[in-house]
Motif scaffolding. Structure first.
Motif, short mmCIF file in Angstrom:
data_model
loop_
_atom_site.label_atom_id
_atom_site.label_comp_id
_atom_site.label_asym_id
_atom_site.label_seq_id
_atom_site.Cartn_x
_atom_site.Cartn_y
_atom_site.Cartn_z
N ARG A 16 0.83 -1.17 -0.02
CA ARG A 16 -0.10 0.03 -0.02
C ARG A 16 0.81 1.46 0.03
O ARG A 16 0.34 2.26 -0.52
CB ARG A 16 -1.04 0.03 1.25
CG ARG A 16 -2.04 -1.05 0.90
CD ARG A 16 -2.99 -0.73 2.27
NE ARG A 16 -4.25 -1.67 1.76
CZ ARG A 16 -5.28 -1.66 2.75
NH1 ARG A 16 -5.30 -0.93 3.81
NH2 ARG A 16 -6.38 -2.49 2.34
N THR A 17 2.16 1.39 0.48
CA THR A 17 2.84 2.28 0.42
C THR A 17 3.56 2.81 -1.23
O THR A 17 4.12 1.84 -1.35
CB THR A 17 4.17 2.22 1.58
OG1 THR A 17 3.66 2.07 2.71
CG2 THR A 17 4.91 3.66 1.33
N VAL A 18 3.00 3.83 -1.46
CA VAL A 18 3.55 4.28 -2.76
C VAL A 18 4.07 5.75 -2.70
O VAL A 18 3.79 6.42 -2.15
CB VAL A 18 2.26 4.06 -3.71
CG1 VAL A 18 2.68 4.63 -5.16
CG2 VAL A 18 1.62 2.86 -3.77
N VAL A 19 5.41 5.75 -3.68
CA VAL A 19 6.01 6.92 -3.63
C VAL A 19 5.59 7.59 -5.00
O VAL A 19 5.72 6.98 -6.13
CB VAL A 19 7.72 6.65 -3.53
CG1 VAL A 19 8.19 8.22 -3.61
CG2 VAL A 19 7.92 6.27 -2.15
N LEU A 20 5.01 8.64 -4.71
CA LEU A 20 4.58 9.47 -6.05
C LEU A 20 5.57 9.90 -6.81
O LEU A 20 6.86 10.19 -6.15
CB LEU A 20 3.72 10.54 -5.81
CG LEU A 20 2.40 10.38 -4.97
CD1 LEU A 20 1.66 11.62 -4.74
CD2 LEU A 20 1.43 9.48 -5.86
N PRO A 21 5.77 10.24 -8.31
CA PRO A 21 6.96 10.56 -8.89
C PRO A 21 7.20 11.90 -8.71
O PRO A 21 6.42 12.87 -8.15
CB PRO A 21 6.38 10.70 -10.45
CG PRO A 21 4.94 10.80 -10.28
CD PRO A 21 4.41 10.09 -8.86
N ASP A 22 8.44 12.41 -8.51
CA ASP A 22 9.08 13.71 -8.50
C ASP A 22 8.32 14.74 -9.58
O ASP A 22 7.85 14.24 -10.40
CB ASP A 22 10.54 13.82 -8.68
CG ASP A 22 11.42 12.99 -7.46
OD1 ASP A 22 10.88 12.68 -6.83
OD2 ASP A 22 12.44 12.83 -7.92
N GLU A 23 8.12 15.94 -8.75
CA GLU A 23 7.04 16.98 -9.72
C GLU A 23 8.21 18.07 -9.72
O GLU A 23 8.94 18.82 -8.89
CB GLU A 23 6.31 17.53 -9.00
CG GLU A 23 4.99 16.46 -8.90
CD GLU A 23 4.33 16.08 -10.34
OE1 GLU A 23 4.52 16.79 -11.48
OE2 GLU A 23 3.73 14.95 -10.50
N ARG A 24 8.51 18.59 -11.16
CA ARG A 24 9.12 19.74 -11.61
C ARG A 24 8.61 20.87 -10.84
O ARG A 24 7.42 21.29 -11.29
CB ARG A 24 9.45 19.82 -12.95
CG ARG A 24 10.33 21.03 -13.51
CD ARG A 24 10.80 20.98 -14.89
NE ARG A 24 11.37 22.42 -15.37
CZ ARG A 24 12.09 22.37 -16.21
NH1 ARG A 24 12.48 21.05 -16.93
NH2 ARG A 24 12.77 23.57 -16.67
N ASN A 25 9.41 21.78 -9.93
CA ASN A 25 8.76 22.84 -9.31
C ASN A 25 8.98 24.19 -9.86
O ASN A 25 8.26 25.18 -9.89
CB ASN A 25 9.19 22.65 -7.80
CG ASN A 25 8.51 23.76 -6.96
OD1 ASN A 25 7.42 24.37 -7.13
ND2 ASN A 25 9.13 24.27 -5.88
N GLY A 26 10.14 24.20 -10.56
CA GLY A 26 10.69 25.64 -11.02
C GLY A 26 11.90 25.55 -11.64
O GLY A 26 12.45 24.37 -11.96
N GLU A 27 12.32 26.66 -11.90
CA GLU A 27 13.81 27.20 -12.80
C GLU A 27 14.66 27.77 -11.75
O GLU A 27 13.83 29.00 -11.14
CB GLU A 27 13.63 27.45 -13.97
CG GLU A 27 12.85 26.36 -14.81
CD GLU A 27 12.54 26.96 -16.11
OE1 GLU A 27 12.53 28.26 -16.39
OE2 GLU A 27 12.08 26.32 -17.07
N ALA A 28 15.90 27.90 -11.84
CA ALA A 28 16.84 28.66 -11.16
C ALA A 28 18.12 29.09 -12.06
O ALA A 28 18.49 28.45 -12.69
CB ALA A 28 17.41 28.41 -9.67
N PHE A 29 18.49 30.03 -11.80
CA PHE A 29 19.47 30.69 -12.68
C PHE A 29 20.73 30.84 -11.79
O PHE A 29 20.92 31.67 -10.88
CB PHE A 29 19.03 32.38 -13.10
CG PHE A 29 20.15 32.66 -14.22
CD1 PHE A 29 19.79 32.29 -15.46
CD2 PHE A 29 20.90 33.58 -13.80
CE1 PHE A 29 20.73 32.93 -16.47
CE2 PHE A 29 21.67 34.53 -14.70
CZ PHE A 29 21.65 33.86 -15.99
#
Length: 369
Positions: free
Chosen positions: A327-340
């Motif tokens: 039952r324990t499932v790890v959701l996929p990583d989500e791209r949150n933003g960009e940095a310079f």
């Protein structure tokens, strides 16, 4: 959604770097993209590109100016017109012009360019020579105010490098903290000819979020001060601050920052890094925050590179799964933003968050965009 494939390599446009020799995904134009934008004071190349592209940092790919114009955004002035069209093979491009017969940027700057003049509903194009006007303030790649304080002094120092620097030993009226216009008393000023200072917090260790080892020592920039009376102790007045200043903070002679007209390009594809800290904060980062990365020149990072910041997928309990052990499932990583990336040391880099869909946390993953 409007998409255009592009074969333009960054190195061919600007003559610097090789990162753009790698394949890049198709360009996507922004939703409700305009056909032109009139440059106003306060604009940056990144802001302008964001009106046309979903990934503003990719503006060099479609900015149809010559090499020197790309390198130096000071060719672009308030009153100029940035307009979008297509090349003969259907690729999107941004071009620079100004209204013929004057306009806000009648002097302009740079070399010959094609400029639009709108007459009724017809746009006429006419080449004109753009002559530099030193009295006109041009736009930059990004807002210098966001990073200027962090360019003039090393943020990464030796463990005891600031031990001998001048230090605040007392405050006027016994204040706990100092802010703009407050007065402090300083000991250790060896050169009394210096009158302008930057204030730093004594160096603190930065630990790699993975190995937990100390990888650098960081002196946090707090603000500026000016000498108002010599002596031991000397008297200084705080002229600006980004964080509260107090007893024990160090003063170093101020130097004029060397501002660079940054040209964005992607970090190497094999980059795998983490966010070490949110500069000046014990909480989370957001757009315009400065973040510290556990990668630097030793890992191939360079000034001007763009990175993607990812949120780790959280673990959830899948109540629809009949097998309790699964039952324990790890959701996929989500791209949150960009940095310079704007400042690079051996194993540490500083980056300005240009876009963030959600708060940025220490230990967030950082990759090529």
């Amino acid at each position: 959604m409007k998409k255009f494939s592009t074969a333009i390599a960054f190195s061919l446009i600007t003559g610097i770097g090789s990162a753009w020799a790698q394949p890049t995904p198709p360009l996507e134009l922004a939703d409700n993209v305009p056909d032109r934008h009139i440059v106003v004071k306060g604009d940056t190349l990144w802001d302008i590109a964001g009106k046309f592209l979903k990934s503003p940092w990719r503006w060099p790919e479609i900015w149809q100016l010559n090499k020197e114009q790309i390198r130096d955004p000071h060719w672009i002035y308030p009153g100029d017109i940035v307009y979008l069209d297509k090349t003969a093979d259907g690729q999107p491009r941004l071009r620079l012009g100004r209204p013929i017969g004057g306009g806000a940027n009648a002097g302009g700057s740079g070399s010959a360019s094609t400029n639009p003049e709108v007459v009724g509903t017809t746009t006429k194009l006419q080449p004109q020579v753009r002559v530099a006007k030193p009295d006109r303030e041009a736009i930059g790649s990004i807002s210098p105010a966001l990073i200027e304080p962090y360019l003039s002094k090393p943020l990464i120092v030796g463990q005891n490098e600031l031990t001998r620097a001048a230090r605040i030993v007392a405050t006027q009226e016994g204040r706990v903290v100092l802010a703009t216009s407050d007065v402090g008393y300083v000991r250790g000023l060896e050169d009394e000819t210096t009158t302008e200072f930057q204030v730093f917090r004594p160096a603190t260790p930065l630990k790699d979020p993975v190995s937990k080892k100390v990888i650098a020592y960081e002196a946090q920039y707090l603000g500026t001060a000016k000498l108002v009376r010599k002596g031991d102790p000397a008297t200084v007045m705080i002229t600006s601050f980004t964080q509260e200043i107090g007893i024990g903070d160090r003063l170093l002679p101020a130097e004029s920052p060397k501002l660079i007209n940054y040209v964005p390009r992607p970090a190497a594809k094999d980059l795998e890094a983490r966010v070490v800290s949110i500069y000046g904060s014990v909480g989370q980062g957001a757009q315009t925050s400065i973040i510290t990365l556990n990668a630097g020149s030793s890992q191939g990072l360079e000034v001007g590179q763009v990175v993607a910041v990812w949120q780790y997928g959280r673990a959830i309990n899948d109540r629809t799964e009949p097998n309790k052990k699964k039952r324990t499932v790890v959701l996929p990583d989500e791209r949150n933003g960009e940095a310079f990336v704007f400042r690079v040391f051996d194993n540490i880099s500083y980056a300005l968050v240009m876009k963030a869909a959600a708060p940025i946390d220490v230990n967030d993953r950082v990759t090529a965009p």
